[in-house]
Design a protein around this motif. Structure first.
Motif: not given
Length: 163
Positions: A41-45, A53-55, A61-68, A99-104
């Motif tokens: 998310y710090k990337s500025d391109v 997809l980012i949304g 990420n929020l659900l992951f953090l809560l569940a973990a 998902i995001i890393p491979m596509r980006a």
């Protein structure tokens, strides 16, 4: 004291001590997930990351953090079912690499009338390493909790505290 007596005492102590090993591995998984999404998310391109997809990724990420975190608190008490939740979260960390890393990594965008790569090799490998470490930590936490909770349940049955 024999080895068998020591094992019996260690199993009996599980009734009174928390499963900090699994909980700490959950925290490690959370930490590396945070490092991953800060890196992304710090990337500025340009406007590449301004999409649905980012949304979805932010919500995940929020659900992951809560569940973990919930799992980390539950595995302290040897709750067996949270091992399966940790297995799911760990596997999803590996899926997220696709998902995001491979596509980006394979994408380009235009910034100031120049074509630039959205994610360079360094950032890509950093993201992959963060997700792999997070996934492995969660899988290990789930495995350790499953093993310990089965051991504690067997011990409790053996001494007659669980039907």
């Amino acid at each position: 004291m024999t080895t068998q007596d020591e094992k019996l005492i260690a199993r009996d102590r599980m009734r009174y001590i928390k499963n900090t090993q699994s909980a700490n591995l959950c925290y490690l998984g959370i930490l590396f997930n945070v490092l991953y999404f800060v890196n992304i998310y710090k990337s500025d391109v340009g406007t590449y990351y301004y999409n649905v997809l980012i949304g979805v990724s932010i919500v995940y990420n929020l659900l992951f953090l809560l569940a973990a975190f919930l799992a980390s608190e539950s595995v302290k008490s040897y709750v067996k079912n949270y091992s399966y939740a940790l297995f799911f979260l760990g596997i999803m960390q590996f899926v997220r690499i696709l998902i995001i890393p491979m596509r980006a990594h394979g994408a380009t965008t235009i910034v100031n009338n120049e074509t630039v790569k959205v994610m360079g090799n360094g950032q890509f490998f950093t993201c992959v390493i963060y997700l792999v470490i997070s996934g492995l930590a969660l899988l290990a936490a789930g495995y350790i909790n499953l093993k310990k909770s089965n051991e504690l349940t067997a011990h409790l049955k053996e001494i007659g505290e669980v039907a």
